[in-house]
Motif scaffolding. Structure first.
Motif, mmCIF file in Angstrom:
data_model
loop_
_atom_site.group_PDB
_atom_site.id
_atom_site.type_symbol
_atom_site.label_atom_id
_atom_site.label_comp_id
_atom_site.label_asym_id
_atom_site.label_seq_id
_atom_site.Cartn_x
_atom_site.Cartn_y
_atom_site.Cartn_z
ATOM 1 N N HIS A 110 -0.934 -2.982 -5.830
ATOM 2 C CA HIS A 110 -2.062 -3.732 -6.377
ATOM 3 C C HIS A 110 -1.626 -5.168 -6.672
ATOM 4 N N LYS A 111 -2.212 -6.128 -5.969
ATOM 5 C CA LYS A 111 -1.937 -7.545 -6.228
ATOM 6 C C LYS A 111 -2.721 -8.027 -7.454
ATOM 7 N N LYS A 163 5.510 -9.333 8.152
ATOM 8 C CA LYS A 163 5.853 -8.517 9.316
ATOM 9 C C LYS A 163 4.833 -7.401 9.584
ATOM 10 N N GLY A 164 3.835 -7.283 8.705
ATOM 11 C CA GLY A 164 2.807 -6.270 8.920
ATOM 12 C C GLY A 164 3.204 -4.885 8.479
ATOM 13 N N TRP A 165 4.283 -4.776 7.696
ATOM 14 C CA TRP A 165 4.680 -3.460 7.173
ATOM 15 C C TRP A 165 3.826 -3.080 5.968
ATOM 16 N N LEU A 166 3.264 -4.088 5.326
ATOM 17 C CA LEU A 166 2.283 -3.899 4.261
ATOM 18 C C LEU A 166 1.093 -4.798 4.574
ATOM 19 N N VAL A 167 -0.117 -4.239 4.487
ATOM 20 C CA VAL A 167 -1.331 -4.977 4.839
ATOM 21 C C VAL A 167 -2.369 -4.760 3.747
ATOM 22 N N GLN A 168 -3.034 -5.846 3.331
ATOM 23 C CA GLN A 168 -4.048 -5.709 2.288
ATOM 24 C C GLN A 168 -5.389 -5.325 2.892
ATOM 25 N N ASP A 169 -6.051 -4.331 2.270
ATOM 26 C CA ASP A 169 -7.384 -3.939 2.700
ATOM 27 C C ASP A 169 -8.358 -5.097 2.489
ATOM 28 N N LYS A 183 -8.516 -4.088 -3.733
ATOM 29 C CA LYS A 183 -8.072 -4.251 -2.344
ATOM 30 C C LYS A 183 -6.596 -3.866 -2.265
ATOM 31 N N GLY A 184 -6.332 -2.627 -1.949
ATOM 32 C CA GLY A 184 -4.963 -2.144 -1.930
ATOM 33 C C GLY A 184 -4.124 -2.779 -0.835
ATOM 34 N N VAL A 185 -2.846 -2.961 -1.146
ATOM 35 C CA VAL A 185 -1.858 -3.401 -0.150
ATOM 36 C C VAL A 185 -1.054 -2.168 0.216
ATOM 37 N N ARG A 186 -1.038 -1.810 1.509
ATOM 38 C CA ARG A 186 -0.424 -0.545 1.876
ATOM 39 C C ARG A 186 0.075 -0.575 3.322
ATOM 40 N N PRO A 187 0.960 0.357 3.659
ATOM 41 C CA PRO A 187 1.505 0.350 5.019
ATOM 42 C C PRO A 187 0.518 0.894 6.046
ATOM 43 N N PRO A 188 0.507 0.331 7.247
ATOM 44 C CA PRO A 188 -0.205 0.997 8.342
ATOM 45 C C PRO A 188 0.328 2.423 8.514
ATOM 46 N N ARG A 189 -0.514 3.294 9.012
ATOM 47 C CA ARG A 189 -0.171 4.714 9.071
ATOM 48 C C ARG A 189 1.182 4.963 9.757
ATOM 49 N N GLU A 190 1.470 4.188 10.808
ATOM 50 C CA GLU A 190 2.701 4.451 11.560
ATOM 51 C C GLU A 190 3.970 4.063 10.793
ATOM 52 N N TYR A 191 3.817 3.298 9.711
ATOM 53 C CA TYR A 191 4.987 2.852 8.955
ATOM 54 C C TYR A 191 5.168 3.581 7.616
ATOM 55 N N VAL A 192 4.176 4.375 7.217
ATOM 56 C CA VAL A 192 4.177 4.862 5.830
ATOM 57 C C VAL A 192 5.442 5.644 5.478
ATOM 58 N N GLU A 193 5.931 6.462 6.395
ATOM 59 C CA GLU A 193 7.096 7.280 6.056
ATOM 60 C C GLU A 193 8.393 6.479 6.028
ATOM 61 N N GLU A 194 8.382 5.304 6.643
ATOM 62 C CA GLU A 194 9.543 4.424 6.527
ATOM 63 C C GLU A 194 9.487 3.607 5.243
ATOM 64 N N VAL A 195 8.275 3.261 4.812
ATOM 65 C CA VAL A 195 8.115 2.419 3.621
ATOM 66 C C VAL A 195 8.239 3.231 2.336
ATOM 67 N N GLU A 196 7.621 4.396 2.277
ATOM 68 C CA GLU A 196 7.502 5.142 1.015
ATOM 69 C C GLU A 196 8.875 5.507 0.438
ATOM 70 N N SER A 197 8.892 5.683 -0.886
ATOM 71 C CA SER A 197 10.160 5.949 -1.569
ATOM 72 C C SER A 197 9.915 6.726 -2.850
#
Length: 415
Positions: free
Chosen positions: A412-413, A79-85, A8-22
């Motif tokens: 991955h948690k 804050k919903g910047w990362l959400v678990q599937d 169950k991946g933890v990942r950003p919603p599509r609208e945030y991915v480019e702000e989160v990624e590094s």
């Protein structure tokens, strides 16, 4: 046989991915991370380079820094910047560099496969670096960044990957720093999930391409959690760690070149003369000259390029280490002629990844910072796999994989 599982991946919603990624934590220093994060509170650097949350000069090993990583990870989720599937998935991660795309499968790799050697390594790790990553994994209770694996080419998996590549990805962006395209798909079809699990089960080995310290840290924390759990069953999430697995033939390994501060008391003429014992030396002029094949090296000295071709008898084609150009150059040039015995600690030598090109070698010599530069022909993935299969370890600073995996697309948690 290799064991992998979906998670169950933890990942950003599509609208945030480019702000989160590094970029990965280990390819930039604290100040670079501080500058890249800027005023972006969603940047993953607040979790993977958490020293930027403190005043400049704060040690990245300060206990408060690790605590800040965990606090920010929780805040990102709150804050919903990362959400678990909600369900277990595999994921597909594609990178495109210079028109070439490589497709990786994001999996939960089995801790016991690392401990028993099914997951094979080709580099030594340093305990201090392992411990740093272990502290980070422990306090966050998660693998924040994937490790980078290779697997033997597989027609079934390749067909699956290409089928997904024709569909609309979950993420699709060009990273501002590297200029490469990054795409990401979620594999939710149970038939495809079963196929991936079964095809990996047929593989005798997986190979660490990049991320030896992250692999060691993730596996050691998983084993540690198993020992500490009186009710351990083997099914817990901490028995797995996150890896992106690419087909070996798709990977691009660039040259990893050397620059040296002095000629160990020799004049240029004496150095060139000494090289002729083990190399055919040819002057190539002032235009950049790149090695064209194995056992050919490019030397930049006094504004001129030279080709150095290792003579027969100076290497052993039957020895997976002795045949490597990094070993030939280390033995016959850096050690024998220049007195550089330890590539990890000698301050007279530095290393330049091939993405920077020969111009960077030339610049560092022409500036007077360095006396000479040595360009090498890239190591092949087959050579890496042969060495890993033989149980041997590659010389330091031998491989430079590009493009690097972006961090923040998936986490991955462990529980």
């Amino acid at each position: 046989m290799a064991t992998v599982k979906p998670f169950k991946g933890v990942r950003p919603p599509r609208e945030y991915v480019e702000e989160v990624e590094s970029r990965p934590y280990d390819v930039l220093d604290s100040e670079e991370a501080r500058q890249e994060a800027g005023h972006n509170e969603k940047s993953l650097y607040h979790i993977i380079k958490p020293e930027i949350n403190f005043a400049p000069g704060t040690s990245e090993y300060d206990p408060r820094v690790y605590e800040s990583a965990a606090a920010h990870f929780q805040m990102f989720q709150d804050k919903g910047w990362l959400v678990q599937d909600a369900d277990d998935h595999y994921y597909i991660y594609a990178q495109t560099m210079n028109g070439k795309t490589q497709y990786g499968l994001v999996v939960g790799a089995y801790v016991n496969d690392y401990l028993t050697g099914v997951i094979k390594k080709h580099e030594l790790t340093r305990r201090d670096k392992e411990e740093d990553r272990m502290k980070h994994v422990r306090i966050c209770d998660a693998n924040m960044e994937p490790v980078f694996f290779a697997y033997p080419d597989n027609a079934v998996l390749n067909a699956l990957l290409l089928r997904y590549a024709k569909t609309t990805p979950e993420y699709d962006f060009v990273a501002p720093i590297d200029g490469f395209r990054h795409q990401f798909w979620v594999v939710s079809d149970q038939g495809d999930i079963d196929t991936i699990t079964e095809e990996f089960r047929k593989m005798p080995s997986l190979y660490i391409a990049d991320g030896h310290h992250r692999s060691a840290a993730a596996a050691l924390v998983g084993a540690e959690k198993a020992r500490q759990n009186p009710n351990h069953t083997g099914a817990e999430e901490y028995n797995y760690f996150m890896a992106v697995c690419f087909q070996a033939s798709q990977l691009t390994i660039l040259d990893y070149n050397r620059v040296v501060k002095d000629l160990h008391g020799m004049s240029s003429e004496e150095f060139l003369s000494a090289l002729t014992k083990n190399f055919e030396v040819e002057q190539r002029g002032t235009a950049n000259y790149k090695p064209r094949h194995l056992h050919e090296f490019s030397l930049y000295l006094d504004g001129e390029w030279y080709s150095l071709t290792a003579k027969q008898g100076t290497y052993n084609d039957m020895d997976p280490i002795g045949v490597l150009d990094v070993d030939i150059s280390s033995r016959l040039i850096l050690d024998e002629l220049l007195g550089i015995k330890d590539l990890r600690s000698d301050k007279r030598i530095d290393f330049v990844g091939g993405l920077r090109g020969l111009e960077e070698l030339k610049r560092r010599v022409d500036s007077g910072e360095m006396r000479m530069a040595l360009a090498l022909y890239p190591v092949s993935m087959k050579q890496i796999m042969d060495i890993a299969d033989s149980g041997k370890i590659m010389p330091p600073k031998a491989t430079w994989f590009e493009p690097k995996l972006r961090s923040g697309l998936i986490i991955h948690k462990l529980s």
